[in-house]
Design a protein around this motif. Structure first.
Motif, PDB file in Angstrom:
ATOM      1  N   ASP A 196      -5.453  -8.138   9.594  1.00 30.55           N
ATOM      2  CA  ASP A 196      -5.217  -6.698   9.688  1.00 30.55           C
ATOM      3  C   ASP A 196      -3.723  -6.393   9.770  1.00 30.55           C
ATOM      4  N   HIS A 239     -15.593   7.048   4.462  1.00 27.66           N
ATOM      5  CA  HIS A 239     -14.893   5.778   4.251  1.00 27.66           C
ATOM      6  C   HIS A 239     -13.463   6.006   3.798  1.00 27.66           C
ATOM      7  N   ILE A 269     -10.082   4.727   5.762  1.00 27.32           N
ATOM      8  CA  ILE A 269      -9.115   3.734   5.280  1.00 27.32           C
ATOM      9  C   ILE A 269      -7.783   4.369   4.904  1.00 27.32           C
ATOM     10  N   ARG A 272      -7.096  -2.203  10.253  1.00 26.73           N
ATOM     11  CA  ARG A 272      -8.432  -2.009   9.671  1.00 26.73           C
ATOM     12  C   ARG A 272      -9.526  -1.991  10.734  1.00 26.73           C
ATOM     13  N   HIS A 273      -9.421  -2.833  11.746  1.00 28.98           N
ATOM     14  CA  HIS A 273     -10.471  -2.879  12.756  1.00 28.98           C
ATOM     15  C   HIS A 273     -10.626  -1.532  13.447  1.00 28.98           C
ATOM     16  N   GLU A 317     -12.548   0.826  11.092  1.00 25.11           N
ATOM     17  CA  GLU A 317     -13.950   0.452  10.925  1.00 25.11           C
ATOM     18  C   GLU A 317     -14.763   0.790  12.171  1.00 25.11           C
ATOM     19  N   GLU A 338     -15.013   4.689  12.466  1.00 22.74           N
ATOM     20  CA  GLU A 338     -15.995   5.282  11.555  1.00 22.74           C
ATOM     21  C   GLU A 338     -17.418   5.008  12.028  1.00 22.74           C
ATOM     22  N   ARG A 339     -17.684   3.763  12.453  1.00 17.67           N
ATOM     23  CA  ARG A 339     -19.039   3.421  12.907  1.00 17.67           C
ATOM     24  C   ARG A 339     -19.424   4.214  14.150  1.00 17.67           C
TER      25      ARG A 339
END
Length: 463
Positions: free
Chosen positions: A256, A420, A424, A434-435, A438, A441-442
């Motif tokens: 990342d 998404h 990003i 990135r983590h 992600e 978003e989740r």
């Protein structure tokens, strides 16, 4: 009064959606203190409500956007959106109870004197008074414009008991929302040096490291207490907090780190033109971009006024709660931003993270810790509400950015794609690893689903 409503400049989308069904549920739980009782629901009339257009709701929503978009820090903007939209929603549902309310109890509503012939008189007055009063209370700079729109709308309604009743309902809706949020604390900048060890958030990057009174002090962070604010639609700020940042010596963090270092800097040679476009087109505050999306869907799908007020209310409720939940995580984990991590890469104890003391992100990094990404969180929350409301993930739309990338369009085929790309984008502008996007978003998707399933639900007539 009815004139054809025209969306003013800057609409985000041209949308084509498949047909959707309306969700219904029984709302007989005695603990739902704001829901109409059986007698109130017996006055429910779908045909009458369907005859009420979304015109006035959209007029006030457009005025709200023009008044506050990009004029303040993002959490403050989304809270204003939420307060105004919920006041309008509650006003309508105290004219005729179709949905659960947020604050103004509609248990004893008697809608027996409301018909297709007069519903606009009482509903227009109620919505307009609620929106005007809330704007005047939470954002005084908009008073003049709000008073002007209120005067125009009320002057087109023939004087009657129903008009007067609508004004009273609107005032009551705003008062109820303000009373329910009366213990909210103000959001603002605070001195916050953070830690000094590798991985700990620090404020020693421009412009926040230098005092700019009276806006922020030296070493400023924004709203470090926001995670403890009482949510609007979820249970608590830590409800979805279930994953931590990677450790600095993990292969995931190293990957990342190198990704954002190579793609998120000003004029990064490895970043593609498309990645640059994604970064810029989604930089806008999600409260305004998701609100604009909702307005466009309302027009395209021909939602009535009740449906429009509910959709916008749910979207903005999901947005403010996404901020509350993500800020809970930010200040709980207190993880450093890429601008700090890359500049300190040679002193972080990890051989695989080569540092660059001059590394600069594409846009100015916000003065808050990194994990999770609020932008990803709020985009995921909005996508979940939209998908649940329309019972479909399918879209066919062109997205624009009227504030940051005018004249450029980007095609979006689903709410999931929207979430998404919105997430990003934060890698491509150098704000997040990135983590963080992600996980944001989740968790945002989970939050949005919860908000939709537990708030402003449709009342079902009991025979």
């Amino acid at each position: 009064m009815k004139t054809v409503f025209k969306l003013l400049g800057g609409l985000m989308l041209l949308v084509s959606l498949g047909s959707c069904e309306k969700d219904e549920m029984e709302s007989l739980d005695p603990n739902l203190s704001n829901s109409a009782d059986v007698n109130g629901i017996q006055n429910f009339n779908n045909g009458m409500i369907n005859s009420y257009s979304s015109e006035v709701v959209l007029q006030w929503n457009e005025l709200l956007s023009k008044s506050i978009d990009n004029r303040m820090p993002q959490p403050a903007e989304v809270k204003l959106y939420t307060m105004v939209t919920l006041a309008m929603h509650d006003a309508l549902n105290n004219v005729v109870p179709k949905y659960e309310t947020y604050a103004l109890n509609n248990i004893s509503v008697d809608a027996s004197d409301v018909s297709k012939n007069n519903i606009h008189s009482i509903a227009d007055a109620a919505v307009s008074q609620a929106a005007r009063d809330m704007l005047a209370s939470v954002y005084p700079p908009a008073v003049a414009a709000a008073d002007d729109l209120l005067g125009k709308i009320l002057s087109d309604i023939e004087d009657s008991d129903l008009k007067a009743k609508g004004v009273i309902i609107g005032k009551g809706a705003t008062a109820a929302v303000l009373a329910k949020r009366s213990n909210d604390f103000p959001m603002g900048f605070a001195a916050y040096s953070g830690g000094t060890a590798p991985g700990e958030y620090r404020t020693d990057f421009m412009p926040w490291m230098v005092a700019n009174p009276p806006i922020w002090p030296a070493n400023a962070a924004y709203a470090p207490n926001l995670g403890s604010l009482t949510p609007f639609g979820i249970e608590s700020g830590d409800q979805f907090r279930n994953e931590a940042p990677y450790s600095l010596n993990s292969k995931e963090y190293i990957a990342d780190y190198n990704e954002v270092k190579s793609l998120g800097c000003t004029n990064c040679p490895l970043r593609t033109d498309e990645q640059t476009q994604i970064g810029a087109i989604w930089i806008e505050n999600t409260s305004s971009s998701m609100n604009r999306m909702a307005r466009t869907l309302i027009v395209q799908r021909k939602l009535d006024g009740w449906e429009a007020a509910r959709l916008i209310g749910l979207i903005q409720m999901s947005q403010i709660d996404a901020y509350i939940a993500s800020f809970d995580g930010k200040y709980y984990f207190d993880f450093w931003r890429p601008i700090t991590a890359v500049r300190a890469g040679d002193s972080d104890g990890v051989d695989a993270t080569a540092g660059d003391g001059t590394w600069t992100p594409t846009f100015t990094t916000p003065p808050t810790p990194e994990f999770p990404s609020t932008h990803a969180y709020s985009g995921g929350a909005a996508a979940a509400v939209f998908k649940s409301y329309f019972k479909s993930d399918h879209l066919n739309l062109n997205v624009i950015s009227p504030y940051y990338l005018p004249g450029v369009e980007r095609h979006i085929s689903s709410f999931s794609q929207m979430a998404h790309e919105n997430a990003i984008s934060r890698i491509y502008i150098g704000y997040h690893f990135r983590h963080a996007v992600e996980v944001g978003e989740r968790q945002g998707l989970q939050l949005g689903e919860y908000v939709f399933e537990h708030n402003l639900r449709e009342l079902k007539k009991v025979l």
